[in-house]
Design an enzyme around this catalytic site. Sequence first.
Site, PDB file in Angstrom:
ATOM      1  N   LYS A  84       0.840  -1.202   0.000  1.00 54.29           N
ATOM      2  CA  LYS A  84       0.000   0.000   0.000  1.00 54.29           C
ATOM      3  C   LYS A  84       0.875   1.251   0.000  1.00 54.29           C
ATOM      4  CE  LYS A  84      -2.233  -1.198   3.738  1.00 54.29           C
ATOM      5  NZ  LYS A  84      -1.693  -2.550   3.894  1.00 54.29           N
ATOM      6  N   CYS A 115     -12.198   2.332  16.701  1.00 50.32           N
ATOM      7  CA  CYS A 115     -11.019   1.510  16.532  1.00 50.32           C
ATOM      8  C   CYS A 115     -10.037   1.516  17.680  1.00 50.32           C
ATOM      9  CB  CYS A 115     -10.374   1.779  15.170  1.00 50.32           C
ATOM     10  SG  CYS A 115      -8.972   2.828  15.128  1.00 50.32           S
ATOM     11  N   MET A 116      -9.913   2.605  18.450  1.00 48.84           N
ATOM     12  CA  MET A 116      -8.995   2.495  19.587  1.00 48.84           C
ATOM     13  C   MET A 116      -9.505   3.072  20.886  1.00 48.84           C
ATOM     14  SD  MET A 116      -8.227   5.738  18.537  1.00 48.84           S
ATOM     15  CE  MET A 116      -8.497   6.144  20.145  1.00 48.84           C
ATOM     16  N   MET A 170      -7.230  -4.511  16.703  1.00 43.98           N
ATOM     17  CA  MET A 170      -8.690  -4.539  16.722  1.00 43.98           C
ATOM     18  C   MET A 170      -9.291  -5.748  17.445  1.00 43.98           C
ATOM     19  SD  MET A 170      -9.581  -1.770  15.597  1.00 43.98           S
ATOM     20  CE  MET A 170      -8.062  -1.029  16.094  1.00 43.98           C
ATOM     21  N   GLY A 176      -4.649   1.688  13.901  1.00 39.87           N
ATOM     22  CA  GLY A 176      -4.917   1.433  12.494  1.00 39.87           C
ATOM     23  C   GLY A 176      -4.902   2.659  11.607  1.00 39.87           C
ATOM     24  N   GLN A 177      -4.975   3.847  12.182  1.00 38.54           N
ATOM     25  CA  GLN A 177      -5.061   5.046  11.359  1.00 38.54           C
ATOM     26  C   GLN A 177      -3.811   5.907  11.562  1.00 38.54           C
ATOM     27  OE1 GLN A 177      -8.685   6.934  10.637  1.00 38.54           O
ATOM     28  NE2 GLN A 177      -9.686   4.981  10.426  1.00 38.54           N
TER      29      GLN A 177
END
Lengths: 79, 232, 775
Positions: free
Chosen positions: C92, C181-182, C365, C402-403
């Site tokens: 990616k 997500c967190m 996650m 994740g971000q």
Amino acid sequence: MPIKSYLAHPHKDKKDELFKALSSIEQCEVIPAENKDLLILITDTQNNFEEDTLKEKLETITSLKLLAMVSGFNTPKNT
Amino acid sequence: MKRLGIISLFTLLFAVFIIVWNYSYQSGLEEAYIPINNNKPTSYFLENEGMEYSKFDLDYANMPFDENHQRTLEEYYKNRAYYGAPPIIPHSVKEDLNIGRNSCLQCHQSGGFSKRFKAYAPIVPHPEMTNCKQCHVPQKSNSLFSETNFKKGKFPEVGVNSALNGSPPTIPHPIQMRKNCLSCHATPSTPKKIRVTHPERIDCMQCHVQSNNNINISELEVFIRKNYTNEK
Amino acid sequence: MYTSVLTDRRSFIKRMALLSAMTAAATMFPGILFAEEQERGLPKNGNLDWKKAPCRFCGVGCGVLVGIENGKAVAVKGDPKSEVNKGLCCVKGYHSVIAMYGKDRLTKPLIKKNGKYVETSMKEALDLIASKMKETIKDYGKDAVSIYGSGQWTIPDGYVASKLFKGCIGTNNVEANARLCMASAVTGFMTSFGMDEPMGCYEDIDYADVFVLWGNNMAEMHPVLFSRMLDQRSKRNIKIIDLATRTTRTSKASDRSIIFEPQTDLAIANAICYEIIKNGWVNKSFVEKHCNFSKGLTNIGYGLEDKFKFKDKPEKITFEEYKKFLEDYTPEKVSKLSGVSVRDIKYMASYYGDPNKKVMSLWCMGVNQHTRGTWMNNLVYNIHLLTGKISEPGNSPFSLTGQPSACGTVREVGTLTHKLPKGVVMNKKHREIAAKIWDVPVENISPKPTYHTVEMFRALDRGDIKFMWIQVTNPMVTMPKLKRYRDAAKKEGRFIVVSDIYPTPTTDIADVILPSAMWIEREGMYGNSERRTQYFEQMVEPPGESMSDTWQLIEVAKRMGYEKQFYYKEETHIEEIYNEYIQFHKGKKHGMAPLEVLKEESGAIWPYVDGKSTQWRFNSKYDPATTKEGFDFYGKPDGRAVIWQRPYEPAAEVPDSDYPYWLNTGRVIEHWHTGSMTRRIPVLHKAMPYAYVELNPEDAKRMRIKTGDKVKLTTRRGEIIMPASVNERGIPAPMQVFVPFFDENMLINDITLDSFCPISKEPDYKKCAVKVEKV
């Protein structure tokens, strides 16, 4: 047509001075390092006689501590 | 006299033992603290590290030339999204449920002819990195989710990197992760245009210098445009 | 064959001479630089100009070098100088720049008029947004307007959003996708340590001997860090243990793959603690000096009903009481519940207990998107606290994100309803600090948190919220029980603004669509999982009228009459905002690096004190903020971390005879988040063109389903049909299925459950009951 490259080490705090001194010589091309006390010198002369005079000139520069040759090319004049 | 000599030899040995033991005891005590190296990270890939032969005993000089199954440079470039991008996997992959490792390396570590694909397997220049699918993905579909304006850009050409007839061409690409020149330039999967004629000479960089505007490509982003003579 | 284009031989030879001299110089002085000015004449490939940035995608925060040619980003390579990835990216990252050049890029603002989107000017669109906000506040009160962002917000984006909504307008209706997500990671840190974010850093990987991955498919989700682990394994004797509910690439690459029944990770963690105590592996002096024991409420619910409220009541307990509690979690009992063998439980416990092994736990996650996510975070810390394996190189419980800026923006700037850049809205002192820096009256900042994400969308459905501005995220793909919230957004009387770079299911519900400038089309900073703040400059021009999210917010703020607070100049606003922001974090505990440092280096880790990053917090050897020798968990008033008594409780919805399978959702390596960027990268889309449902091969055989067959999934929320995948990317355990969520044409979240952790309010996307049928 000898073309040679050297690493030029200046005396302490004399990098600027050495840069100016070398740049003023016609046959010399100088590339200073940005973060180290070192300059790269490329000399380009027409013949061995000119080469010898250049050497003498270089030896007179007081700010120069050491000149180490890295590579040299010498090819016939034609082409 | 002889006895004295032997005794002094043993005394000496004993003294050395005491010193060594003491030293190792002292360093054992220090171990509770891990000294942290504050130096800049050592990169996985040093650009100016010397060239490496493949560690896997390939006799490059004796590898076959197989004109019928040679790739072209165009095919070689086709698998890359831009010049320098990790190539895609142009064939289906038997097992999706692994990171690559041995199943990829089976063919791509040492190369060889694959009957299934009727081609020679290209050899990976970085076999020590085993999470292959981290960077290389197969292509399952030909369609696009939506069109793109991204252009592939230019790829380096062959035959324009030398000064003279016969002088050694410069290296027109970065060598990050591609330290092993021969894995791309001297195997049966090598495109004809970039095949080296003298794989037996080990030190490639003796004659071929990198022509990317710097010796150490990694340093590029910190370059500041400065006119040295104007300074002070 | 060699047709030289270099006519000037002489200058070529000179170049060769220069190059060899440079090579020689570099071997003598590693890292030597030569001025670019001097190198004009050197042969180049194109005119690539390489500039550094953090990667646009996940929370690892790799350093990338972007190659720019004629004003366009054309290539990417790993930044060898980055301490995060040391020159290696994932697929990616390598193709990330292509995400900017999709043909359907939004370049002009669109306003919905009579059901159709009409192109308009940026000025008109911003005027409309400001007037709509003012009107909504006048008619329905300030808590009727809201903003919803994400961990993809840069630090300045999140900061101005918080300043505008919390400081100027006076509503705590600020939330971010990071809640999904967190949030559990945050509440886990707060309850155990009183301070958010990991104590260690990625360098722990280079020292640890054992890695335990708690429900974390790192080979696909954090591949660069996983490769760093593999690199260590090739050099030293390390062990990777994959504890998961599904067999993945990570399982295959690890030394031991342990599969457990969903939700029973709670029991397994307690069983490990039981074994540690039973075998005398407790680090007694550490626990006595640095830990407290506490318990909280139990049977805490699942948040399924609207306006669900929960407040934990912590209560101190003794070590003996805790020990007694653990007697319910013998390996034998837990083995029956979890399906993990007694041997495997003891195996993991023995590594955690071995004083000579450094252990790193990693999770993302699997632990966070959990109806007991906060508990699960606490339980992993318990293991590390009991054994004293924390806050030192290699001993590290490490919560991944994740971000790209979930940490930097959402957690540190605090774009959540209860948060302020420093502290929480409930705290008077914290409100005063914020009011002073923001230059607003302190009464402006409301002391009451309003809606967390799920509740915010429920409020939109009920009509309590009338106006919502969504930036850099795609909730119409990511919300659980999605259909309810999609219908909510379409209701009469709701006004939705969406700032994005491509049309998505979220722009479909918008009344105004603003085209945003992304990543290196503007200037900004991200903060990654290891507390590293990284800066990127603007490298290319944004297309059309696209504008950065920061500047969109500033323009609207000015139109609403807050010129005084939004005094920033267009050329220097990022710098001004950052300098204003870091005032909040002054001090040894959270000091941020000055912008000049971020520009020079591949980021800096906070607390940044006296010109140095702090890699390990709470340990006096490395952390200047500690006030005593050894360890000091200074987030808590008494300097002690908390070991929590947290029981096993079942999931919100468990399989039964009507819905006999577990449904798990997640991601794949090729796509990031909802795929709105990665699907527009041809290489990635072609590699992973559509979503699928993974089945266990035994289940598939019984139902005569093979790869590609159409399968209908039905839950109590709805149904969806998608192709099957058997023996491909992952293998779920028997009676479980897995679906990736990136595909907007197959919205798995239409049928997931919106239950959440009552403490963190983070939904559980990993567990609900589903029926599986061949179509």
